[in-house]
Design an enzyme around this catalytic site. Structure first.
Site, PDB file in Angstrom:
ATOM      1  N   TYR B 438      37.862 -57.166 -12.734  1.00 26.88           N
ATOM      2  CA  TYR B 438      36.747 -57.947 -13.023  1.00 26.88           C
ATOM      3  C   TYR B 438      36.017 -57.716 -14.217  1.00 26.88           C
ATOM      4  CZ  TYR B 438      33.969 -55.828  -9.067  1.00 26.88           C
ATOM      5  OH  TYR B 438      33.073 -55.133  -8.249  1.00 26.88           O
ATOM      6  N   GLU B 439      35.327 -58.734 -14.562  1.00 28.80           N
ATOM      7  CA  GLU B 439      34.273 -58.547 -15.767  1.00 28.80           C
ATOM      8  C   GLU B 439      35.263 -57.997 -17.049  1.00 28.80           C
ATOM      9  OE1 GLU B 439      31.993 -59.623 -14.787  1.00 28.80           O
ATOM     10  OE2 GLU B 439      31.628 -59.217 -12.766  1.00 28.80           O
TER      11      GLU B 439
END
Lengths: 594, 594
Positions: B438-439
């Site tokens: 994620y990110e």
């Protein structure tokens, strides 16, 4: 749900070109293993794996097993699939014909087991225990015991287990406490608790045959006081059929991160007067027999590494071909699948290269096993037995570590969709996490490799293996189009030689030496992988020169070998460096430093 | 349950010796950060993390979140803990005093966030979003918007989210489809679906402030047509309090492998006439602002790497000190804990060394961030801004990869007990698996590093950083007891230099170049870790010479540096080799080869 298709082309290439299927088929007792039969077996197994076992894999994960009272309830569909599996005769594939098996070489059964583990590892762990138990009983059981038990185990009518671990005795079996007391009629009553028993209880078969390590009243302490007992869930009646329930209870099953479909049981023996069991082999000699079963299991767990890796690779490749995202960094085109992104392609090629390297090592080892068992020339048989012994911890330790890496990388290809459970790749990652642990952790494998396999014989067999690697490098060097790879392979051999020199020079400093055991295992695994990939490239070139096979496929094998040598082999240097330097630093590191 | 104790001694050492806490405390607007205050903050945070958040971590994992209709129900205890967290003022620790924050430097808040993530990552993801959103709104929101929203976000009275991903737009935001249509009174109505929204819906706060990327009717295609909107769950009434429910629905939450306590939501905007939102900043300029929030999140996710690794290390160390198994290979004694086994000690020291390396890099980067923001000399500020920019993808990408490795290694220390869920270490392993995704996945970070951070400026900042590494090597060489480490560090610098040369020489061949992006990221991360460990050793020696601090502790830091240089740094060579060679092979690998 994830599809699974058995990678028949890869399997067949490695069987034929790296593992010497043709030669194995010419050995005594292996003559049935003709290329046609082997191909037919692989095709049928592939269909069964894809059609029956693979669809049950997520069911097992989601439903898991339930303990109801003392009953263990398997996931839906498990029983029907087991019956089909058993009826098709898959369990006896490589087991003795005198007990109903087909007696095919281990080389043939190895890719088949790879398929079972790819399709549904939690399920396939059950019949795998029958194979290992058959090996152990064949060697150590009395003729009467064999007559009573083996046919049913080989057919899979009854299930098998391996009972070693106790709460205080995991990696260290010397701490085993389970007691066995002789009865008046020559049998024994067992008392104690075993934990982490895979398929220790279930109702998939009308009986379960436990092989149990325990101590006789006069047992010496340590591992030299362990005896082996066959203890059935149901005692046999006069017709040899399961009758009275034995005094064994499943009192708990583990809540695990993965392999939910496989019940991991705590078994309590003898709470109600003693579980009746029968001594297998000589008193106090049980560990050696159990290790026959354990070694079979270790090899199988190594195969689980490639199997889970293959399933993860197939999933990742399918996703990368289908998922559209971003722009092609070269053409600037959008609307293309993520496989065009250089980093995604790198991950997939890297996975595929390591799969082939693992398969090369495992199938070769299976072939060596057959040669060791069947070759008429004792010297040849002995050399291959020593190779199997030396590399068993590598087959288990390295292939399971790499298998985990592949499942991890598959999630990375999926991105966010890999972290959600619905795509199925997360299950592979969770399931895989056990394989570097059970049947001896990577650390235990590495200690075995270093202590029992290398130091005990001053590295003799390893030197012989290094010689074989150098010979492959010579063949590369002589090859018009592969000569540039010779240096990289030779380099691996040199690294191994230097490592053996270092080990032998530091034998006195046990702590320093064993701090490098796992790095050594990684080094040897990586180097063996490089060797197999070099052999793969040579074989692909040879077929190419004979204008056999699909040119694109053959070319891709050569590229995989190049990729492995360019990206994996260099890490062997780092492992070698760690081997030589970690221990000395650790010896200066005090308890207060943590 | 796993205990957690904030590693205050390590944190303080790194803050003071590697990240320059004293100098940061002398910068304008940072004067509050006196050593006494910082120590008091760390101690209080440590107590809160251990006492309140850590015990809820397994609760979150076991209960997860439930979707009931459109309501998301958080795990038990979550709401009370959040209220306590908010009331204690932790959210505003490093946020602007003009909106109620404490305005402490990022260097001070970084170890505090490490503690929150160690104790309960699924929980801490919620308030972390407030920090990132504050950064974004501070830069881009109008004064009126700031006055309306920021105080509540800084205090944590209202929660925050970041809405980027859509089903067809994950890593590639150019594919974003969410529409925003102007209303007559200057607001906008939003229509569309966002997925993977962390804490997209819950009832822990009376309102949720979504920052949403969407397209205006006249938007150009691609990322240059993205505008940013603030869209509250409840519209504010005339008193500025949450009033009417906005047209946003949580229609699903993901069933994930980990971070079960953190709801990952699919949000549907505008099914009932349009979700009312407010433009933040200029039209079509939304991505840059969202990237302020994203960059903050990326750094935080890097911190999650060290945080989960620390928790896993503490768990593994506690287990290794307590679990008795096997014999001491040197003394032959039995009854000793497994920490005496060389391989177990190797794993724990290796974990600890990598923790310190990551912490050195992350805390140093936090300090550079403060210097970039507050230093009166523009040239100094600029240099540190460039360092932060260059190393942000490494802080995120490398620390999350290493964090996963540490959680994996912790399970290995636990053996079979690591694979069962009750010990808690499996949760860390499952939770950690998201942080490399994620990110922005590791691949996305690596492309950012290579394309936007290195090639765009012909490697200028990286060359400057390499110069700093060489300077550290010069200091090592001059040191009486550390001189032998200089070569290994210099070697890392040379490897980096050669890699930059190679990259610049191959700029034309995009596909070949980007196939090496992830290996490059690993190489730079490993080398930065080596640099930080060398600085750690120098600092420990300096304190030792001044007879400050615990001599055994200081000595252990030096050993950790030696260990890192002996075992981790060598892998940088393999990454460098892969960087230079993988792409060429891949370019020959055809689609048919898979």
């Amino acid at each position: 749900m994830l599809d699974y298709q058995a990678p028949l082309r890869d399997m067949q290439f490695i069987l034929e070109e790296l593992a010497g299927l043709e030669g194995i088929g010419e050995l005594p007792e292996c003559e049935d293993a003709s290329p046609d039969l082997v191909n037919a077996v692989l095709e049928e197994a592939g269909k069964f794996a894809a059609g029956v076992l693979a669809p049950l894999n997520p069911v097992g994960d989601q439903q898991g097993c339930r303990l109801e009272g003392e009953r263990v309830v398997a996931p839906e569909g498990w029983k029907a699939a087991y019956d089909q599996f058993r009826e098709a005769g898959w369990i006896g594939l490589s087991l003795p014909p005198e007990h109903g098996g087909q007696g095919l070489p281990k080389l043939v059964s190895t890719p088949v087991w790879e398929m079972w583990f790819s399709a549904n590892m939690a399920f396939a762990m059950l019949p795998q225990l029958n194979v290992g138990q058959t090996e152990a009983l064949t060697i150590a059981a009395s003729e009467k015991q064999k007559a009573t038990w083996l046919d049913k185990i080989v057919s899979g009518e009854w299930a098998a287990t391996m009972n070693l671990t106790e709460p205080q005795a995991g990696s260290d079996l010397a701490a085993t406490r389970m007691r066995a007391e002789p009865t008046e009629d020559g049998a024994f009553r067992l008392y104690g608790q075993k934990i982490f028993i895979s398929y220790g209880e279930h109702e998939l078969t009308p009986n379960i045959v436990h092989l149990v390590l325990a101590r006789l009243p006069d047992a010496p302490p340590g591992v030299k006081g362990l005896s082996l007992f066959l203890v059935p869930k149901y005692l046999l009646d006069e017709r040899g059929e399961p009758g009275q329930r034995n005094d064994i209870r499943c009192i708990a099953i583990e809540h695990k991160m993965g392999i939910h479909g496989s019940p991991t049981c705590t078994l309590s023996y003898g709470d109600d007067g003693g579980a009746l069991g029968y001594l297998v082999g000589e008193p106090h000699q049980g560990l050696a027999t159990m290790f026959v079963m354990m070694n079979d299991a270790r090899f199988s767990v190594g195969v689980q590494g490639v199997a889970l890796g293959e399933r993860a690779y197939q999933a990742a490749l399918a996703y990368a071909r289908e998922r559209v995202q971003g722009r092609d960094i070269v053409s600037g085109e959008s609307g293309r699948p993520i496989l065009v992104h250089p980093d995604v392609k790198r991950m997939l090629v890297s996975m595929r290269a390591r799969l082939m390297a693992m398969r090369g090592l495992l199938y070769s080892a299976a072939g060596w096993f057959d040669i060791a068992r069947h070759h008429p020339d004792d010297e040849v048989a002995d050399k291959h037995r020593r190779y199997v012994d030396l590399l068993m911890p590598v087959a288990k330790g390295w292939c399971t570590e790499v298998g985990n890496d592949l499942c991890d990388e598959a999630i990375q290809v999926f991105g966010g969709m890999g972290f959600v459970e619905e795509t199925g790749v997360a299950q592979l990652f969770r399931d895989a996490r056990v394989i570097t642990i059970y049947e001896g952790t990577t650390g235990i494998q590495a200690n075995d490799l270093l202590g029992r396999k290398i130091l005990r014989e001053d590295g003799a067999t390893l030197r012989e293996l290094i010689g074989d690697i150098r010979e492959t490098a010579v063949r590369l060097r002589a090859h018009e189009r592969l000569g540039d790879l010779a240096g990289a392979l030779d380099d691996q051999a040199t690294l191994l030689d230097e490592s053996v020199d270092w080990l032998l020079a530091h034998q006195a400093d046990t702590a320093v030496l064993f701090a490098g055991a796992v790095p050594l295992l990684h080094l040897l695994g990586t180097a063996c992988g490089a060797w197999q990939m070099a052999r793969l490239a040579l074989a692909a070139e040879a077929r190419h020169e004979q204008r056999e096979g699909d040119a694109e496929y053959l070319q891709s094998l050569i590229e995989l070998a190049r990729f492995y040598l360019a990206t994996q082999a260099p890490h062997a240097h780092a492992h070698g460096h760690t081997l030589r330097h970690a221990g000395a630093v650790l010896s200066h590191f005090s308890e207060q430093g943590f």
